[in-house]
Design a protein around this motif. Structure first.
Motif, PDB file in Angstrom:
ATOM      1  N   GLY A  78      40.069  56.331  34.733  1.00  0.00           N
ATOM      2  CA  GLY A  78      39.694  55.690  35.986  1.00  0.00           C
ATOM      3  C   GLY A  78      38.971  54.377  35.814  1.00  0.00           C
ATOM      4  N   ASP A  79      39.118  53.746  34.668  1.00  0.00           N
ATOM      5  CA  ASP A  79      38.464  52.465  34.391  1.00  0.00           C
ATOM      6  C   ASP A  79      38.989  51.397  35.356  1.00  0.00           C
ATOM      7  N   PRO A  80      38.104  50.639  36.015  1.00  0.00           N
ATOM      8  CA  PRO A  80      38.570  49.607  36.956  1.00  0.00           C
ATOM      9  C   PRO A  80      39.364  48.487  36.287  1.00  0.00           C
ATOM     10  N   ASP A  81      39.269  48.360  34.964  1.00  0.00           N
ATOM     11  CA  ASP A  81      40.032  47.335  34.255  1.00  0.00           C
ATOM     12  C   ASP A  81      41.440  47.798  33.873  1.00  0.00           C
ATOM     13  N   ALA A  82      41.832  48.997  34.283  1.00  0.00           N
ATOM     14  CA  ALA A  82      43.136  49.532  33.883  1.00  0.00           C
ATOM     15  C   ALA A  82      44.282  48.616  34.301  1.00  0.00           C
ATOM     16  N   GLY A  83      44.191  48.023  35.493  1.00  0.00           N
ATOM     17  CA  GLY A  83      45.268  47.156  35.967  1.00  0.00           C
ATOM     18  C   GLY A  83      45.459  45.927  35.106  1.00  0.00           C
ATOM     19  N   ILE A  84      44.350  45.270  34.733  1.00  0.00           N
ATOM     20  CA  ILE A  84      44.431  44.084  33.888  1.00  0.00           C
ATOM     21  C   ILE A  84      44.961  44.459  32.503  1.00  0.00           C
ATOM     22  N   PHE A  85      44.512  45.571  31.966  1.00  0.00           N
ATOM     23  CA  PHE A  85      44.991  45.973  30.647  1.00  0.00           C
ATOM     24  C   PHE A  85      46.454  46.400  30.690  1.00  0.00           C
TER      25      PHE A  85
ATOM     26  N   ILE B   9      46.316  37.604  34.276  1.00  0.00           N
ATOM     27  CA  ILE B   9      45.339  37.784  33.202  1.00  0.00           C
ATOM     28  C   ILE B   9      44.435  36.560  33.080  1.00  0.00           C
ATOM     29  N   GLY B  10      45.023  35.377  33.115  1.00  0.00           N
ATOM     30  CA  GLY B  10      44.242  34.148  32.989  1.00  0.00           C
ATOM     31  C   GLY B  10      43.281  33.960  34.143  1.00  0.00           C
TER      32      GLY B  10
ATOM     33  N   ILE C 266      39.068  33.795  33.801  1.00  0.00           N
ATOM     34  CA  ILE C 266      38.247  32.687  34.316  1.00  0.00           C
ATOM     35  C   ILE C 266      37.251  33.193  35.359  1.00  0.00           C
ATOM     36  N   ARG C 267      37.689  34.117  36.210  1.00  0.00           N
ATOM     37  CA  ARG C 267      36.785  34.678  37.214  1.00  0.00           C
ATOM     38  C   ARG C 267      35.603  35.373  36.546  1.00  0.00           C
ATOM     39  N   ARG C 268      35.876  36.117  35.482  1.00  0.00           N
ATOM     40  CA  ARG C 268      34.814  36.851  34.798  1.00  0.00           C
ATOM     41  C   ARG C 268      33.809  35.916  34.125  1.00  0.00           C
ATOM     42  N   VAL C 269      34.309  34.820  33.571  1.00  0.00           N
ATOM     43  CA  VAL C 269      33.447  33.902  32.833  1.00  0.00           C
ATOM     44  C   VAL C 269      32.314  33.390  33.717  1.00  0.00           C
TER      45      VAL C 269
END
Length: 410
Positions: free
Chosen positions: A320-327, A385-386, A390-393
């Motif tokens: 259930g990790d919220p980063d699953a979609g990006i990965f 992904i890009g 950038i949003r996270r940075v």
């Protein structure tokens, strides 16, 4: 048991140690099916682009299709870490067989997640057994990976929804009994609705199957909805849940594409390496030439790295990790682009033999391209992904080697 069944594999089974005993038994059974039935007839399936019913019925009978369904409805509710291994094993020999497994999940995931209890009880056992089929009707002439670009409208009229629009590139269009349709609410374009439509609904038309380059055995069609009525009780989730239901199905499907591409690439390297042992060139086997060895070294190293990324994406989804979609996007981008390259290089190593239709790599080569396109092209996933990076940075810890001021001042 045949001698080949006892032999080792070029690519290790290290990921199987992460599975429990029952999951390992499922992988072993799928491997047996691939070896004894699906692999030997894969070339025959690829000769005509009609639905591979024999393969589908076999996979349903053996419980492989059921891995996408909950236990209470006859399935096994398999974790993604198991499903990626199953799909990899099938992709190693037959794209159609692998697609039958990913397609069952893609077309039914929203039903599992969002259907009413009555519809689950009515549909899921039959879908799990393979008695009936469903199709995932999302892509449109002007919208594919960008779900927010959908133009199909769904309007509420009393106890019915009225659907108008077109869908294209729909797998199982000519074989499905039910269609999971996603569209915009007519009263609010920001609201997405998912609803089940039966095959015999008035105003619903299915085009003839459309020929394509590869992936024979899983034909595609277009759909037309003209004032098609569906019952409100056949809605999936609440009004507004259509986007999230579609995204969940797509995340799983992207991992499926990645696993299929890896399986095919693994099979391609195995075939090319076997050829390199037999082929003599300038007084020694092709496999003894350093240039050829270096090509194989790059392929096996990169494939093992990609397998690790796909496994990580599956673990994140299961937890259930919220980063699953990006990965999942990373895994699909890396694995499908690599899969195309590896199959191309494997065919190059086999020379003229690889280009012949009676040799598996010709089929592998044609099938590899769609994995880079389906469920979001590589370019779309690069953008996703890009943009996320950038949003996270903007909110993450600043690198300790940098000054605490604008970098324009350096």
């Amino acid at each position: 048991m045949t001698a080949n069944a006892c032999a080792g594999r070029l690519f290790g089974d290290h990921f199987l140690s992460r599975l429990n005993v029952d999951e390992q038994a499922m992988v072993a059974n799928v491997r047996r099916l691939a070896r004894d039935a699906l692999g030997p007839r894969a070339a025959e399936v690829a000769q005509r682009d009609v639905f591979a019913w024999d393969n589908f019925r076999l996979l349903a009978r053996e419980g492989v299709i059921g891995t996408a369904f909950p236990r209470e409805y006859g399935g096994t509710d398999a974790r993604q870490v198991l499903r990626i291994r199953i799909i990899e094993e099938l992709g190693r020999v037959c794209s159609a067989s692998a697609s039958l497994v990913t397609g069952a999940d893609l077309s039914c995931r929203a039903i599992v997640a969002g259907a009413s209890d009555d519809n689950k009880a009515r549909l899921l056992p039959a879908l799990c057994r393979g008695d009936i089929q469903a199709a995932f009707a999302l892509t449109e002439p002007g919208a594919g990976s960008d779900v927010r670009g959908l133009s199909t409208t769904i309007r509420r009229e009393g106890d019915d929804y009225v659907i108008n629009g077109r869908k294209k590139f729909i797998t199982r269009g000519t074989t499905a009994d039910w269609f999971m349709v996603v569209g915009r609410a007519a009263h609010d374009p920001s609201c997405f609705i998912a609803v089940l439509v039966p095959r015999d609904a008035a105003g619903f038309a299915i085009s003839p199957e459309v020929g394509k380059l590869g992936w024979a055995g899983v034909p595609i069609s277009s759909l037309q909805f003209k004032d098609v009525r569906a019952q409100v009780s056949d809605r999936l989730g609440a009004e507004g849940d259509g986007f999230d239901l579609a995204q969940d199905a797509l995340i799983r499907a992207r991992m499926g594409h990645a696993s299929m591409a890896l399986g095919r690439a693994i099979g391609a390297v195995e075939i090319a390496a076997a050829y390199m042992v037999d082929r003599k060139l300038f007084g020694k086997s092709l496999g003894e030439h350093q240039g050829a060895q270096w090509m194989v070294a790059d392929m096996v190293t990169q494939l093992e790295a990609a397998r690790a990324l796909v496994h990580l994406a599956a673990e994140k989804y299961d937890s259930g990790d919220p980063d699953a979609g990006i990965f999942a996007s990373m895994a699909k981008l890396q694995a499908t682009d690599l899969g195309m390259k590896v199959v191309t290089d494997a065919l190059q190593l086999t020379g003229g033999r690889g280009y012949l239709q009676d040799f598996p790599l010709e089929r592998f080569f044609r099938d590899a391209k769609l994995n880079q396109i389906g469920e979001g092209s590589s370019e779309v996933h690069k953008t996703v992904i890009g943009r996320d990076a950038i949003r996270r940075v903007r909110t993450l810890e600043r690198h300790p080697c940098l000054k605490f001021e604008s970098l324009e001042n350096y």
